[in-house]
Design a protein around this motif. Structure first.
Motif, PDB file in Angstrom:
ATOM      1  N   GLU A  43     -12.120   6.528  -9.607  1.00 24.43           N
ATOM      2  CA  GLU A  43     -10.965   7.066 -10.311  1.00 24.43           C
ATOM      3  C   GLU A  43      -9.821   7.209  -9.327  1.00 24.43           C
ATOM      4  O   GLU A  43     -10.021   7.626  -8.194  1.00 24.43           O
ATOM      5  N   GLY A  44      -8.632   6.828  -9.776  1.00 20.25           N
ATOM      6  CA  GLY A  44      -7.466   6.927  -8.914  1.00 20.25           C
ATOM      7  C   GLY A  44      -6.250   6.336  -9.579  1.00 20.25           C
ATOM      8  O   GLY A  44      -5.968   6.635 -10.747  1.00 20.25           O
ATOM      9  N   VAL A  45      -5.548   5.477  -8.841  1.00 23.04           N
ATOM     10  CA  VAL A  45      -4.357   4.809  -9.360  1.00 23.04           C
ATOM     11  C   VAL A  45      -4.486   3.314  -9.092  1.00 23.04           C
ATOM     12  O   VAL A  45      -5.137   2.894  -8.139  1.00 23.04           O
ATOM     13  N   ALA A  46      -3.845   2.540  -9.934  1.00 21.70           N
ATOM     14  CA  ALA A  46      -3.860   1.086  -9.763  1.00 21.70           C
ATOM     15  C   ALA A  46      -2.523   0.535 -10.202  1.00 21.70           C
ATOM     16  O   ALA A  46      -1.829   1.121 -11.039  1.00 21.70           O
ATOM     17  N   GLY A  47      -2.172  -0.607  -9.623  1.00 20.79           N
ATOM     18  CA  GLY A  47      -0.920  -1.259  -9.974  1.00 20.79           C
ATOM     19  C   GLY A  47      -1.005  -2.745  -9.729  1.00 20.79           C
ATOM     20  O   GLY A  47      -1.861  -3.215  -8.986  1.00 20.79           O
ATOM     21  N   ILE A  84       0.842  -1.198   0.000  1.00 23.15           N
ATOM     22  CA  ILE A  84       0.000   0.000   0.000  1.00 23.15           C
ATOM     23  C   ILE A  84       0.878   1.249   0.000  1.00 23.15           C
ATOM     24  O   ILE A  84       0.633   2.202  -0.738  1.00 23.15           O
ATOM     25  N   ALA A  85       1.940   1.230   0.804  1.00 24.47           N
ATOM     26  CA  ALA A  85       2.846   2.379   0.879  1.00 24.47           C
ATOM     27  C   ALA A  85       3.500   2.666  -0.464  1.00 24.47           C
ATOM     28  O   ALA A  85       3.646   3.831  -0.853  1.00 24.47           O
ATOM     29  N   VAL A  86       3.891   1.629  -1.191  1.00 27.48           N
ATOM     30  CA  VAL A  86       4.504   1.817  -2.515  1.00 27.48           C
ATOM     31  C   VAL A  86       3.531   2.513  -3.452  1.00 27.48           C
ATOM     32  O   VAL A  86       3.909   3.389  -4.223  1.00 27.48           O
ATOM     33  N   LEU A  87       2.258   2.148  -3.384  1.00 27.31           N
ATOM     34  CA  LEU A  87       1.244   2.749  -4.243  1.00 27.31           C
ATOM     35  C   LEU A  87       0.964   4.206  -3.858  1.00 27.31           C
ATOM     36  O   LEU A  87       0.782   5.054  -4.724  1.00 27.31           O
ATOM     37  N   ILE A 133      -3.787  -3.945  -7.026  1.00 24.50           N
ATOM     38  CA  ILE A 133      -4.182  -3.067  -5.936  1.00 24.50           C
ATOM     39  C   ILE A 133      -4.709  -1.788  -6.585  1.00 24.50           C
ATOM     40  O   ILE A 133      -4.064  -1.220  -7.461  1.00 24.50           O
ATOM     41  N   TYR A 134      -5.878  -1.376  -6.146  1.00 28.17           N
ATOM     42  CA  TYR A 134      -6.521  -0.174  -6.660  1.00 28.17           C
ATOM     43  C   TYR A 134      -6.697   0.801  -5.499  1.00 28.17           C
ATOM     44  O   TYR A 134      -7.095   0.418  -4.404  1.00 28.17           O
ATOM     45  N   PHE A 135      -6.420   2.077  -5.746  1.00 20.51           N
ATOM     46  CA  PHE A 135      -6.671   3.121  -4.761  1.00 20.51           C
ATOM     47  C   PHE A 135      -7.400   4.236  -5.480  1.00 20.51           C
ATOM     48  O   PHE A 135      -6.858   4.857  -6.402  1.00 20.51           O
ATOM     49  N   GLY A 136      -8.639   4.469  -5.092  1.00 23.10           N
ATOM     50  CA  GLY A 136      -9.406   5.472  -5.811  1.00 23.10           C
ATOM     51  C   GLY A 136     -10.558   6.030  -5.014  1.00 23.10           C
ATOM     52  O   GLY A 136     -10.900   5.553  -3.930  1.00 23.10           O
ATOM     53  N   MET A 137     -11.161   7.046  -5.598  1.00 28.95           N
ATOM     54  CA  MET A 137     -12.268   7.765  -5.001  1.00 28.95           C
ATOM     55  C   MET A 137     -13.567   7.271  -5.635  1.00 28.95           C
ATOM     56  O   MET A 137     -13.848   7.570  -6.792  1.00 28.95           O
ATOM     57  N   PRO A 138     -14.379   6.495  -4.880  1.00 33.41           N
ATOM     58  CA  PRO A 138     -15.632   5.976  -5.432  1.00 33.41           C
ATOM     59  C   PRO A 138     -16.752   7.012  -5.339  1.00 33.41           C
ATOM     60  O   PRO A 138     -17.007   7.580  -4.274  1.00 33.41           O
ATOM     61  N   VAL A 139     -17.395   7.260  -6.467  1.00 33.80           N
ATOM     62  CA  VAL A 139     -18.508   8.216  -6.500  1.00 33.80           C
ATOM     63  C   VAL A 139     -19.720   7.553  -7.162  1.00 33.80           C
ATOM     64  O   VAL A 139     -19.590   6.570  -7.888  1.00 33.80           O
ATOM     65  N   THR A 140     -20.874   8.137  -6.914  1.00 33.73           N
ATOM     66  CA  THR A 140     -22.102   7.604  -7.494  1.00 33.73           C
ATOM     67  C   THR A 140     -22.104   7.803  -9.008  1.00 33.73           C
ATOM     68  O   THR A 140     -21.470   8.733  -9.533  1.00 33.73           O
ATOM     69  N   ALA A 141     -22.833   6.938  -9.687  1.00 34.14           N
ATOM     70  CA  ALA A 141     -22.996   7.081 -11.136  1.00 34.14           C
ATOM     71  C   ALA A 141     -23.651   8.432 -11.448  1.00 34.14           C
ATOM     72  O   ALA A 141     -23.284   9.098 -12.417  1.00 34.14           O
ATOM     73  N   ALA A 142     -24.595   8.846 -10.606  1.00 33.73           N
ATOM     74  CA  ALA A 142     -25.286  10.125 -10.833  1.00 33.73           C
ATOM     75  C   ALA A 142     -24.311  11.296 -10.742  1.00 33.73           C
ATOM     76  O   ALA A 142     -24.353  12.211 -11.580  1.00 33.73           O
ATOM     77  N   ARG A 199     -10.028   5.107  -1.353  1.00 34.15           N
ATOM     78  CA  ARG A 199     -10.204   3.823  -0.680  1.00 34.15           C
ATOM     79  C   ARG A 199      -9.376   2.773  -1.400  1.00 34.15           C
ATOM     80  O   ARG A 199      -9.136   2.864  -2.602  1.00 34.15           O
ATOM     81  N   ILE A 200      -8.965   1.751  -0.666  1.00 35.32           N
ATOM     82  CA  ILE A 200      -8.204   0.632  -1.214  1.00 35.32           C
ATOM     83  C   ILE A 200      -9.169  -0.465  -1.656  1.00 35.32           C
ATOM     84  O   ILE A 200     -10.125  -0.785  -0.944  1.00 35.32           O
TER      85      ILE A 200
END
Length: 171
Positions: free
Chosen positions: A84-88, A8-11, A120-129, A47-48
C-alpha cells in the motif's frame, strides 16, 4: 526504463511535505506516537517498485476503483506481499493512493489498473498474514489498526524485504 532521481523525487515530495506538516502540527496526544502521519510511516518503510508495460500483469483482475480490495484478494489467494502506498505513471508520476501486490522478485502484480504503461510505485510491502489482521480493506487509514501502526510502527516480521529502499535509489 530506468528510473531517474527526479521521477522518484516528484513522487515522494508531497509525502515529505505532509509528513513535515504533521510533525509540526502534531496534537498533544500523538506526541508519543512513533509516527505522526501515514506519510511518515510510508517514508520510513516504503520501497520503490516499477512495472514495465504488461510484462508483470497479474492473472487476477479486479474491478476499477477497488484497489485495496483487489490487492487484498490477490494477496490472500497467492500469498504475495500486499503493498500500500502511492503510484503514478512515468515519466511524470503524480502519485495517488493505491494498493497492489509484489512477488518475491519485487515484480509488481497489478490487480486493478491497466498495465499498458510504465509506472512508478512507492509502498510499504507487508505479508499476506499481517494484512489479514486488519479488518478494513486498507492499512494506511484512520481506523484502529491504522492508528496502531502510527502509535507503534510495523510489528516485527510484518514487512517483506522486496523492492528498493528510497535511500539506495537516491544515492
Amino acid at each position: 526504463m530506468p528510473l531517474h532521481v527526479a521521477q522518484i523525487a516528484v513522487l515522494l515530495r508531497p509525502l515529505q511535505l505532509v509528513a513535515d506538516l504533521a510533525e509540526m502540527q502534531a496534537p498533544v496526544e500523538t506526541r508519543t506516537w512513533r509516527f505522526r502521519s501515514f506519510e511518515a510511516l510510508l517514508l520510513q518503510h516504503g520501497r520503490i517498485f516499477t512495472a514495465p508495460a504488461t510484462e508483470h500483469a497479474a492473472d487476477f483482475r479486479g474491478r476499477n476503483g477497488r484497489c485495496y480490495h483487489n490487492a487484498a484478494e490477490l494477496s490472500d489467494a497467492s500469498g504475495h506481499a500486499y503493498v500500500e502506498g502511492v503510484a503514478g505513471a512515468s515519466p511524470f508520476p503524480v502519485g495517488v493512493q493505491h494498493a497492489w501486490c509484489v512477488d518475491r522478485n519485487s515484480q509488481v502484480l497489478e490487480p486493478t489498473w491497466p498495465t499498458d504503461q510504465p509506472r512508478i510505485y512507492f509502498g510499504m510491502p507487508v505479508t499476506a498474514a499481517f494484512r489479514r489482521t486488519v479488518s478494513h480493506p486498507a492499512l494506511l487509514h484512520h481506523h484502529e489498526a491504522g492508528r496502531a501502526l502510527l502509535r507503534h510502527g510495523l510489528p516485527a516480521g510484518a514487512q517483506v524485504d522486496v523492492g528498493e529502499p528510497v535511500s539506495t535509489m537516491l544515492q
